[in-house]
Scaffold this motif. Structure first.
Motif, PDB file in Angstrom:
ATOM      1  N   TRP A   1       0.797  -1.226   0.000  1.00  0.00           N
ATOM      2  CA  TRP A   1       0.000   0.000   0.000  1.00  0.00           C
ATOM      3  C   TRP A   1       0.824   1.267   0.000  1.00  0.00           C
ATOM      4  O   TRP A   1       0.360   2.316  -0.439  1.00  0.00           O
ATOM      5  CB  TRP A   1      -0.942  -0.012   1.203  1.00  0.00           C
ATOM      6  N   VAL A   2       2.047   1.231   0.537  1.00  0.00           N
ATOM      7  CA  VAL A   2       2.868   2.432   0.535  1.00  0.00           C
ATOM      8  C   VAL A   2       3.267   2.742  -0.898  1.00  0.00           C
ATOM      9  O   VAL A   2       3.587   1.846  -1.661  1.00  0.00           O
ATOM     10  CB  VAL A   2       4.117   2.233   1.414  1.00  0.00           C
ATOM     11  N   GLU A   3       3.267   4.004  -1.234  1.00  0.00           N
ATOM     12  CA  GLU A   3       3.691   4.366  -2.582  1.00  0.00           C
ATOM     13  C   GLU A   3       5.129   3.924  -2.787  1.00  0.00           C
ATOM     14  O   GLU A   3       5.918   3.890  -1.844  1.00  0.00           O
ATOM     15  CB  GLU A   3       3.570   5.877  -2.767  1.00  0.00           C
ATOM     16  N   PRO A   4       5.516   3.595  -3.998  1.00  0.00           N
ATOM     17  CA  PRO A   4       6.841   3.032  -4.256  1.00  0.00           C
ATOM     18  C   PRO A   4       7.946   3.926  -3.715  1.00  0.00           C
ATOM     19  O   PRO A   4       8.004   5.095  -4.030  1.00  0.00           O
ATOM     20  CB  PRO A   4       6.909   2.919  -5.780  1.00  0.00           C
ATOM     21  N   GLY A   5       8.753   3.368  -2.842  1.00  0.00           N
ATOM     22  CA  GLY A   5       9.837   4.153  -2.262  1.00  0.00           C
ATOM     23  C   GLY A   5      11.165   3.479  -2.451  1.00  0.00           C
ATOM     24  O   GLY A   5      12.045   3.967  -3.124  1.00  0.00           O
ATOM     25  N   LEU A   6      11.345   2.318  -1.841  1.00  0.00           N
ATOM     26  CA  LEU A   6      12.625   1.616  -1.953  1.00  0.00           C
ATOM     27  C   LEU A   6      12.695   0.851  -3.270  1.00  0.00           C
ATOM     28  O   LEU A   6      13.603   1.026  -4.067  1.00  0.00           O
ATOM     29  CB  LEU A   6      12.773   0.650  -0.766  1.00  0.00           C
ATOM     30  N   ASP A   7      11.727  -0.019  -3.495  1.00  0.00           N
ATOM     31  CA  ASP A   7      11.787  -0.813  -4.722  1.00  0.00           C
ATOM     32  C   ASP A   7      10.382  -1.145  -5.225  1.00  0.00           C
ATOM     33  O   ASP A   7      10.172  -2.078  -5.956  1.00  0.00           O
ATOM     34  CB  ASP A   7      12.555  -2.120  -4.463  1.00  0.00           C
ATOM     35  N   GLY A   8       9.353  -0.356  -4.791  1.00  0.00           N
ATOM     36  CA  GLY A   8       7.972  -0.688  -5.089  1.00  0.00           C
ATOM     37  C   GLY A   8       7.558  -0.317  -6.495  1.00  0.00           C
ATOM     38  O   GLY A   8       8.182   0.453  -7.194  1.00  0.00           O
TER      39      GLY A   8
ATOM     40  N   CYS B   1     -14.203  -1.834   2.678  1.00  0.00           N
ATOM     41  CA  CYS B   1     -13.009  -2.673   2.846  1.00  0.00           C
ATOM     42  C   CYS B   1     -12.859  -3.058   4.304  1.00  0.00           C
ATOM     43  O   CYS B   1     -13.534  -2.523   5.180  1.00  0.00           O
ATOM     44  CB  CYS B   1     -11.753  -1.936   2.363  1.00  0.00           C
ATOM     45  N   VAL B   2     -11.955  -3.984   4.548  1.00  0.00           N
ATOM     46  CA  VAL B   2     -11.497  -4.271   5.907  1.00  0.00           C
ATOM     47  C   VAL B   2     -10.224  -3.468   6.095  1.00  0.00           C
ATOM     48  O   VAL B   2      -9.247  -3.662   5.380  1.00  0.00           O
ATOM     49  CB  VAL B   2     -11.232  -5.771   6.116  1.00  0.00           C
TER      50      VAL B   2
ATOM     51  N   VAL C   1      -6.053   4.919   1.726  1.00  0.00           N
ATOM     52  CA  VAL C   1      -7.020   4.034   2.374  1.00  0.00           C
ATOM     53  C   VAL C   1      -6.304   2.862   3.043  1.00  0.00           C
ATOM     54  O   VAL C   1      -6.577   2.488   4.170  1.00  0.00           O
ATOM     55  CB  VAL C   1      -8.048   3.519   1.341  1.00  0.00           C
ATOM     56  N   ARG C   2      -5.367   2.236   2.315  1.00  0.00           N
ATOM     57  CA  ARG C   2      -4.556   1.121   2.814  1.00  0.00           C
ATOM     58  C   ARG C   2      -5.407   0.011   3.442  1.00  0.00           C
ATOM     59  O   ARG C   2      -5.336  -0.247   4.645  1.00  0.00           O
ATOM     60  CB  ARG C   2      -3.515   1.603   3.811  1.00  0.00           C
ATOM     61  N   PRO C   3      -6.281  -0.647   2.663  1.00  0.00           N
ATOM     62  CA  PRO C   3      -7.046  -1.780   3.220  1.00  0.00           C
ATOM     63  C   PRO C   3      -6.113  -2.889   3.695  1.00  0.00           C
ATOM     64  O   PRO C   3      -4.978  -3.000   3.241  1.00  0.00           O
ATOM     65  CB  PRO C   3      -7.913  -2.240   2.049  1.00  0.00           C
TER      66      PRO C   3
ATOM     67  N   GLY D   1     -14.969   9.187  11.386  1.00  0.00           N
ATOM     68  CA  GLY D   1     -14.437   7.881  11.776  1.00  0.00           C
ATOM     69  C   GLY D   1     -12.990   7.706  11.397  1.00  0.00           C
ATOM     70  O   GLY D   1     -12.161   7.238  12.192  1.00  0.00           O
ATOM     71  N   VAL D   2     -12.643   8.098  10.163  1.00  0.00           N
ATOM     72  CA  VAL D   2     -11.247   8.007   9.710  1.00  0.00           C
ATOM     73  C   VAL D   2     -10.371   8.943  10.521  1.00  0.00           C
ATOM     74  O   VAL D   2      -9.256   8.594  10.924  1.00  0.00           O
ATOM     75  CB  VAL D   2     -11.146   8.343   8.209  1.00  0.00           C
TER      76      VAL D   2
END
Length: 944
Positions: free
Chosen positions: A12-19, A75-76, A95-97, A121-122
């Protein structure tokens, strides 16, 4: 971190190291159709829904879906609960489900209300549907009342002019008015007044009830059984129960019989208490402790004989109120899910200061089943306030003059003691007998009078309530003590809150940390303190900002999560325009946490990865569009009046300590060419630092009130979540260690270079500016010498003492306070009361060995500062006492606060106290060589 969790994090994290920017998501449609689709992490939910709708056209039953806008995603989430994603402007990476699965569901009616609920809620970290699911009438009544208030106040806001609205949101000096609500606009001043009415629940006219004062039976309950009791098979299990009013035990503790068994123990026996129903105070709590009883063998060395004794092992505890929030005595069967973590030094293993909430994690918690009997065919209720005041058997006022000077002298001595001093029974009787004299001559002694009341006699309680109505109003600082756990009576607490009404917004901000913590002592959601804080937060956005963060930072704590969620929801509903501002801060902190976790993972995965490569990966992450948008133009959580413009990525870095804190640098729009820095920590509890810095700020205020400015630097520090938070970077400053190391070729020798600090100040302050810098150093050094001594701040080394280029010395990193000094091999590493080294003295004396005049002035400043703090000793004790249930590692009992009483020499005369301080001052001078040795060892161990 397990590999599975690592994968989820990278997902879910935006590409940083190798994503990679793409992620495969499973979509579940209401028609039963399942679609797998690759989407961008940075895509908004609205964009994803449009893509899904286009894709779904090629699948069966598409026509049954209806309109696209009539559906939303579900989502969960990361907290493993269902979340309806009403706000479709959010991006997938935000959102990062928990899993890459989104379910499409039909949108219910009332879209605007549902969207607001979703945002709240968020924002608060707890879905409002979770509060709906509690099925708790007290929760429902509180939320209903707050909903009504928010609607009334939003109507009030809509009637305001733009100027009035701007002033209410952004002026730090808006006055808060009385409790009854109205909106009043006048020249130069705007008042937004909340409609928070009294919380005294009264029986309706049609409700038939029995007054508790009419029931003279002995109080008893039935102990039914305990389930999932975690005890050894050979152990016997017992239960103790006690009635408490504050920390006062009302009568004897009731003890059950011993029970054998495995995880389930059945008693089904009555526990009787030596207290009549009519004498039970309104705020009484029933406290239980479950413990194991085991036989132990003890050998006698002298006679070589063996004896058996019983050993008790605590298993769990739980508390509950005797009366519910409406003032009605509880009846029938209830199940209490217990807590297993016991504080130290509990009397009878009962924990009256603990929460009255039962453990929400029920699966593994020991459950205690108890039954409250019915004492009357009608509900038994506590009488309303007007009836309490009519029961006043005290017709005689006492005159101290007729009792002689001896009584006055004795009473005066008792009343002038510090809050930690215990009262014996004779002293309590004297105070109660002379209560009207206390009102006339010692009104600030109300806490001691309250501790002298026999709360187990309802006649005495009624007399106290009547006296309280004519008691003079206390200053806000004196009234703070009445919010301590020792004073649970609701009318006493309402009196205290009424005294707090006189606080300016600035003063309220100073004590807000403690006022949030004492909400833990409030057994009911709707109380005077909650209403006061909400009203003042609504009237001043800066107060609202810090109220929000103080509450949200502890939402992970099960004992307060419902209570704090309700207050947060109430604030958000009454401050809808503030939601977006706070929401961006929450999202920014989430981004920083993601970067920090990626760096930690990077160091674990690739131990050989060079620091430069890891820093490049961090910068790559920060440069992404999503990160730049979220982190830019942000109101600083540390100070909402500061706008953090854009991240200066090139100057950002991570620090080399274990938790890899992020050093984030912002460009400052107001100061062209200048920058501002914040440190993001993830994995360290900053609440103790936050408390210490608050007290340092208060010391600075008290000194300035006495015309003594000691140039304290109380930098910003804010806990924002579970072991996460922010620290302000003090610009143009350097650690003593770095100043020393940069002046020497050898780390071992650096600590002994007494010229290094003075030469550094000369370099930063050429010419005439040097004298001003030395004056700044001298004053600030005096302030921190006294402050660190009084607060017992430990672990002082050259890396956590800093100096600004302007000369101000200041301390950082307050992991050890109240005399909890570090030791190595059983030997205390700090052998001095405070840090006063020869290189400090060298600066104070302007580099001249014989400059006794400057040093004498420095010493006098120290003594003056110490005496000023002594005069306010009770305030410091009160503020620390109000933090006792916060869960700080070095502030867990009254014994910890005893250090303050000793360091301030409370109970001694000013002359004797000053003599004690002078001895400590001389000791700091005499033993300063040991500090240098410690600093040398620290420099060698931390060469970079």
């Amino acid at each position: 971190m397990p590999p599975a969790m690592t994968d989820l994090l990278d997902l879910w994290v935006e590409p940083g190291l190798d994503g990679d920017d793409q992620v495969t998501v499973d979509f579940l449609l209401p028609t039963g159709v399942y679609i797998k689709m690759d989407v961008s992490r940075q895509s908004s939910l609205q964009c994803i829904k449009q893509m899904l709708w286009k894709q779904a056209q090629g699948y069966p039953l598409f026509t049954l879906l209806g309109e696209m806008d009539s559906h939303i995603f579900e989502c969960v989430n990361q907290a493993a609960v269902h979340e309806e994603l009403e706000d479709e402007s959010r991006r997938l990476c935000d959102v990062r489900p928990f899993l890459p699965v989104l379910r499409l569901i039909a949108r219910n009616c009332g879209r605007a209300e549902r969207l607001l609920d979703s945002k709240i809620g968020v924002l608060i970290g707890k879905g409002l549907h979770e509060l709906d699911a509690l099925q708790d009438q007290e929760v429902k009544d509180f939320r209903s009342k707050m909903q009504r208030i928010s609607e009334e106040n939003m109507q009030c806001v809509h009637m305001m002019s733009w100027g009035e609205w701007l002033q209410s949101c952004f002026s730090p000096q808006i006055e808060a008015g009385p409790v009854n609500g109205y909106c009043d606009g006048s020249e130069g001043e705007v008042k937004i007044i909340m409609h928070y009415s009294e919380s005294r629940y009264r029986p309706t006219c049609t409700q038939v009830h029995t007054c508790v004062w009419e029931v003279h039976s002995q109080f008893k309950i039935t102990l039914v059984k305990g389930i999932k009791v975690n005890a050894e098979e050979t152990a016997k299990v017992q239960v103790r129960a006690g009635l408490f009013h504050g920390t006062e035990l009302l009568g004897k503790v009731a003890v059950s019989s011993e029970s054998s068994g495995r995880s389930e123990h059945v008693w089904n026996k009555a526990l009787e208490f030596d207290l009549s129903i009519c004498d039970i105070p309104r705020m009484s709590r029933l406290c239980f402790a479950i413990y194991a009883v085991m036989d132990k063998v003890k050998k006698q060395k002298s006679t070589k004989s063996v004896c058996l004794f019983k050993a008790l092992y605590p298993i769990a505890w739980v508390n509950t109120m005797v009366f519910d929030y409406r003032g009605q005595m509880k009846t029938g069967d209830i199940t209490l899910h217990t807590w297993s973590s016991f504080p130290d030094e509990l009397e009878e293993m009962l924990n009256p200061i603990g929460t009255i909430q039962t453990n929400p994690y029920r699966e593994n918690a020991t459950a205690l089943h108890v039954r409250f009997p019915e004492y009357s065919p009608q509900p038994v209720v506590f009488p309303p306030f007007d009836k309490v005041c009519t029961l006043n058997y005290d017709g005689m006022q006492h005159d101290i003059q007729h009792r002689g000077k001896k009584f006055y002298v004795e009473l005066k001595e008792i009343m002038e003691r510090d809050p930690l001093s215990q009262l014996c029974e004779n002293e309590k009787d004297l105070i109660w007998t002379l209560r009207y004299d206390c009102r006339e001559n010692f009104p600030q002694s109300l806490p001691k009078l309250l501790l002298s009341v026999k709360w187990s006699k309802h006649e005495d309680m009624a007399q106290l309530q009547a006296l309280l109505q004519i008691w003079p109003k206390l200053s806000p600082r004196d009234a703070l003590e009445l919010l301590d756990f020792n004073y649970p009576d609701q009318y006493v607490r309402e009196y205290a809150v009424n005294c707090l009404q006189d606080m300016s917004d600035e003063e309220l901000s100073q004590y807000l940390l403690q006022l949030v913590q004492v909400l833990r002592y409030e057994p009911y959601y709707d109380c005077a303190l909650t209403r006061f804080l909400l009203r003042r937060a609504q009237a001043n956005r800066k107060i609202g900002h810090f109220l929000f963060w103080h509450l949200r930072s502890e939402m992970h704590m099960p004992a307060v999560c419902v209570q704090f969620a309700l207050i947060l929801e109430a604030y958000c509903r009454c401050s809808v325009p503030h939601i977006e501002v706070l929401k961006k801060q929450v999202e920014a902190l989430s981004k920083l946490k993601a970067v920090n976790e990626l760096i930690k993972l990077g160091t674990i995965k690739t131990k050989k990865m060079k620091e430069a490569q890891l820093k490049d990966a961090m910068m790559k992450c920060l440069r992404q569009t999503g990160f730049i948008e979220t982190l830019s133009d942000l109101h600083s959580p540390l100070d909402p009046q500061v706008l953090l413009a854009g991240v200066n990525v090139e100057r950002c870095r991570y620090m080399d300590s274990k938790m890899k804190p992020l050093w984030i640098v912002y460009n400052n729009k107001l100061l062209v060419g200048d920058t501002m820095g914040i440190i993001f920590k993830n994995g360290d509890d900053l609440r103790q630092d936050m408390l210490t810095l608050q007290i340092l700020r208060l010391m600075d205020i008290l000194w300035k009130e006495a015309n003594l400015d000691l140039r304290i630097v109380p930098y910003g520090c804010l806990a924002t979540g579970d072991r996460t938070g922010l620290i302000e970077v003090v610009s143009y400053s350097e650690t003593i260690a770095n100043i020393q190391k940069n002046s020497s070729n050898m780390a071992a020798a650096a600590a002994f270079n007494k010229d290094a600090l003075l030469n550094w100040l000369k370099d930063k302050n050429p010419g005439d500016a040097l004298e001003k810098a030395i004056e700044e150093f001298t004053l600030s050094c005096a302030g921190y010498c006294v402050a660190t001594y009084v607060l017992g701040i430990g672990d002082r080394h050259s890396d956590n003492i800093m100096v600004r280029s302007t000369g101000q010395l200041f301390h950082i990193d307050f992991g050890h306070i109240l005399g909890n000094f570090k030791s190595k091999f059983g030997i205390k590493r700090e052998r001095v009361p405070f840090i006063l080294t020869h290189d400090f003295i060298h600066v104070i004396q302007q580099g001249k060995t014989g400059n006794t005049e400057k040093f004498g002035s420095f010493r006098q400043n120290c003594e003056d500062a110490y005496l000023i703090l002594r005069k306010n000793g009770n305030l410091f004790i009160t503020l620390f006492a109000l933090m006792l249930t916060a869960g700080l590692p070095e502030l867990t009992s009254v014994k910890d606060i005893q250090y303050l009483k000793d360091s301030l020499a409370l109970g001694k005369t000013d002359e004797d106290a000053l003599k004690q301080f002078r001895q400590k001052f001389d000791e700091a001078l005499r033993e300063s060589w040991t500090t240098k040795v410690n600093w040398m060892a620290h420099n060698v161990a931390h060469p970079s």
